[in-house]
Design an enzyme around this catalytic site. Sequence first.
Site, PDB file in Angstrom:
ATOM      1  N   LYS A  35      16.214 -18.426  -5.207  1.00 40.88           N
ATOM      2  CA  LYS A  35      15.581 -19.725  -4.966  1.00 40.88           C
ATOM      3  C   LYS A  35      15.173 -20.401  -6.273  1.00 40.88           C
ATOM      4  O   LYS A  35      15.257 -21.623  -6.412  1.00 40.88           O
ATOM      5  CB  LYS A  35      14.367 -19.540  -4.060  1.00 40.88           C
ATOM      6  CG  LYS A  35      13.772 -20.835  -3.524  1.00 40.88           C
ATOM      7  CD  LYS A  35      12.650 -20.521  -2.532  1.00 40.88           C
ATOM      8  CE  LYS A  35      12.065 -21.778  -1.920  1.00 40.88           C
ATOM      9  NZ  LYS A  35      10.968 -21.468  -0.957  1.00 40.88           N
ATOM     10  N   GLY A  49       3.295   1.098  -9.342  1.00 39.38           N
ATOM     11  CA  GLY A  49       4.341   2.105  -9.374  1.00 39.38           C
ATOM     12  C   GLY A  49       5.073   2.226  -8.054  1.00 39.38           C
ATOM     13  O   GLY A  49       5.048   1.325  -7.217  1.00 39.38           O
ATOM     14  N   GLU A 113      -3.428   6.272  -6.840  1.00 44.81           N
ATOM     15  CA  GLU A 113      -4.013   4.983  -6.483  1.00 44.81           C
ATOM     16  C   GLU A 113      -4.881   5.142  -5.235  1.00 44.81           C
ATOM     17  O   GLU A 113      -4.911   6.200  -4.613  1.00 44.81           O
ATOM     18  CB  GLU A 113      -2.917   3.938  -6.261  1.00 44.81           C
ATOM     19  CG  GLU A 113      -2.118   3.641  -7.523  1.00 44.81           C
ATOM     20  CD  GLU A 113      -1.206   2.453  -7.373  1.00 44.81           C
ATOM     21  OE1 GLU A 113      -1.471   1.602  -6.511  1.00 44.81           O
ATOM     22  OE2 GLU A 113      -0.216   2.367  -8.121  1.00 44.81           O
ATOM     23  N   HIS A 228      -5.397  -8.339  -1.873  1.00 46.38           N
ATOM     24  CA  HIS A 228      -5.634  -7.334  -2.916  1.00 46.38           C
ATOM     25  C   HIS A 228      -7.052  -7.505  -3.444  1.00 46.38           C
ATOM     26  O   HIS A 228      -7.472  -8.616  -3.755  1.00 46.38           O
ATOM     27  CB  HIS A 228      -4.635  -7.473  -4.062  1.00 46.38           C
ATOM     28  CG  HIS A 228      -4.565  -6.249  -4.925  1.00 46.38           C
ATOM     29  ND1 HIS A 228      -5.564  -5.916  -5.814  1.00 46.38           N
ATOM     30  CD2 HIS A 228      -3.630  -5.271  -5.013  1.00 46.38           C
ATOM     31  CE1 HIS A 228      -5.243  -4.776  -6.421  1.00 46.38           C
ATOM     32  NE2 HIS A 228      -4.076  -4.374  -5.950  1.00 46.38           N
ATOM     33  N   ARG A 269      -7.141  -0.686   0.542  1.00 47.98           N
ATOM     34  CA  ARG A 269      -7.334  -2.019  -0.012  1.00 47.98           C
ATOM     35  C   ARG A 269      -8.184  -2.935   0.872  1.00 47.98           C
ATOM     36  O   ARG A 269      -9.012  -3.686   0.372  1.00 47.98           O
ATOM     37  CB  ARG A 269      -5.969  -2.672  -0.269  1.00 47.98           C
ATOM     38  CG  ARG A 269      -5.242  -2.065  -1.433  1.00 47.98           C
ATOM     39  CD  ARG A 269      -3.867  -2.664  -1.601  1.00 47.98           C
ATOM     40  NE  ARG A 269      -3.222  -2.118  -2.797  1.00 47.98           N
ATOM     41  CZ  ARG A 269      -1.982  -2.381  -3.148  1.00 47.98           C
ATOM     42  NH1 ARG A 269      -1.238  -3.169  -2.397  1.00 47.98           N
ATOM     43  NH2 ARG A 269      -1.468  -1.860  -4.248  1.00 47.98           N
ATOM     44  N   HIS A 330      -2.002 -10.954  -1.298  1.00 49.50           N
ATOM     45  CA  HIS A 330      -1.116 -10.113  -2.104  1.00 49.50           C
ATOM     46  C   HIS A 330       0.183  -9.723  -1.408  1.00 49.50           C
ATOM     47  O   HIS A 330       1.243  -9.789  -2.013  1.00 49.50           O
ATOM     48  CB  HIS A 330      -1.878  -8.849  -2.513  1.00 49.50           C
ATOM     49  CG  HIS A 330      -1.084  -7.897  -3.339  1.00 49.50           C
ATOM     50  ND1 HIS A 330      -0.468  -8.279  -4.523  1.00 49.50           N
ATOM     51  CD2 HIS A 330      -0.791  -6.583  -3.164  1.00 49.50           C
ATOM     52  CE1 HIS A 330       0.156  -7.228  -5.041  1.00 49.50           C
ATOM     53  NE2 HIS A 330      -0.010  -6.199  -4.235  1.00 49.50           N
ATOM     54  N   ARG A 365      -0.924  -2.041   3.950  1.00 51.67           N
ATOM     55  CA  ARG A 365       0.004  -1.240   3.148  1.00 51.67           C
ATOM     56  C   ARG A 365      -0.712  -0.281   2.203  1.00 51.67           C
ATOM     57  O   ARG A 365      -1.635  -0.659   1.499  1.00 51.67           O
ATOM     58  CB  ARG A 365       0.921  -2.162   2.341  1.00 51.67           C
ATOM     59  CG  ARG A 365       1.868  -1.409   1.414  1.00 51.67           C
ATOM     60  CD  ARG A 365       2.878  -2.315   0.781  1.00 51.67           C
ATOM     61  NE  ARG A 365       2.301  -3.287  -0.125  1.00 51.67           N
ATOM     62  CZ  ARG A 365       1.984  -3.040  -1.400  1.00 51.67           C
ATOM     63  NH1 ARG A 365       2.147  -1.826  -1.889  1.00 51.67           N
ATOM     64  NH2 ARG A 365       1.492  -4.003  -2.159  1.00 51.67           N
TER      65      ARG A 365
END
Length: 404
Positions: A35, A49, A113, A228, A269, A330, A365
């Site tokens: 795009k 990562g 994380e 996020h 999150r 996010h 997620r």
Amino acid sequence: MKNCYYDVVIAGCGVAGLYTALKLPRDKKILMLSKEDLESCDSMLAQGGICVLLDEEDYEAYFEDTMRAGHYENRKESVDIMIRSSRDIINDLLRLGVRFAKKPDATLDYTKEGAHSKPRICYHKDITGKEITTTLLSHVKKLTNVTIMEYTTMTDVLVTEEKCTGMIAKTRDGETLHIHAKDTVMATGGIGGLYHHSTNFPCLTGDACRIAEKHGVELEHMDYVQIHPTCLYSKKPGRSFLISESARGEGAILLNHKGERFVNELLPRDVVTQAILEEMKKEGCEHEWISFENVPKKTILNHFPNIYEKCLEEGYDLLKEPAPVVPAQHYFMGGVHVDSDSLTTMPHLYAVGETSCNGVHGKNRLASNSLLESLVFAKRAANRITMTQKGKEQYESNYHAACC
């Protein structure tokens, strides 16, 4: 209006689109559309990562971490496929030349994380997405069977007798293309461009979802949008700069304006985001703080050089002081509903990456599952396309209730 003819057309040049092209046979004539320019895809922005199953003993923990983060609304079959495919994906990326961080003994160095029960994330500094995307792009550019068109936008799909037969696109010069193809892949990313504050590029405006809805192609969980928790607070206009969750995995902490910690930084999150928003409301302020005081200087400079430099540009030296953070849009867990081979409810129309909803992420997620999910299911899309174009319709040409 111009007619073009290809075996496969792919809208999107992020990791999902690129990996799909790489995994298709070299005798297939492929067209890829971007795009904007090739740099303006969200895959380039992924910092933290990409996850990998450490060993068979890690399976239950990794599965549970993913399910718990997704509030157990994940599609279990998809989670299982992603996890069990992860090592092959990492090995393939290494073969292609991706420079994941390694220990002195040359084994992979894993970081941790939020919401992960153990370190299982491969990374390259704090620009893992850029490392993977540029590596894949370099290989795709070498393929003589692949044509890439920049500044060309998918505007619709071609449909004949309820089957997708290609794509309609518009070039930067305003020319309309009717791209006739045996199979069509939508890899247009998420919806961040629709938000005032987002870590995404502005060009990500949910094009595939809009087109799918127009043609009655099933959508799923369109309200599942991830915020996020830690984006660098700035009054400057434009895309929000993300401070990777891996920073908190390496020891960075969240502080309020009194210098007090107010949340477990390694919770999922959505939980951390809610805690920050509540603290901001309580204090009547526009941001909170992230402090690297517990992170070794070597780690800051070697693992997070991009984050360090960006914060420095904004006037915050992470070696000496905290930086202001605020939540921002996010990631999109919903999207175009697909089966385990990334096929939509319309024959010969596929969706991969953030465009698709295969159920891996559930309602929220787990950190660093996005790149992995994109690659795993892009490869499966390529395999499915390869088999169907060979005429092997017995490769299950209809998925129906099996994955629903």
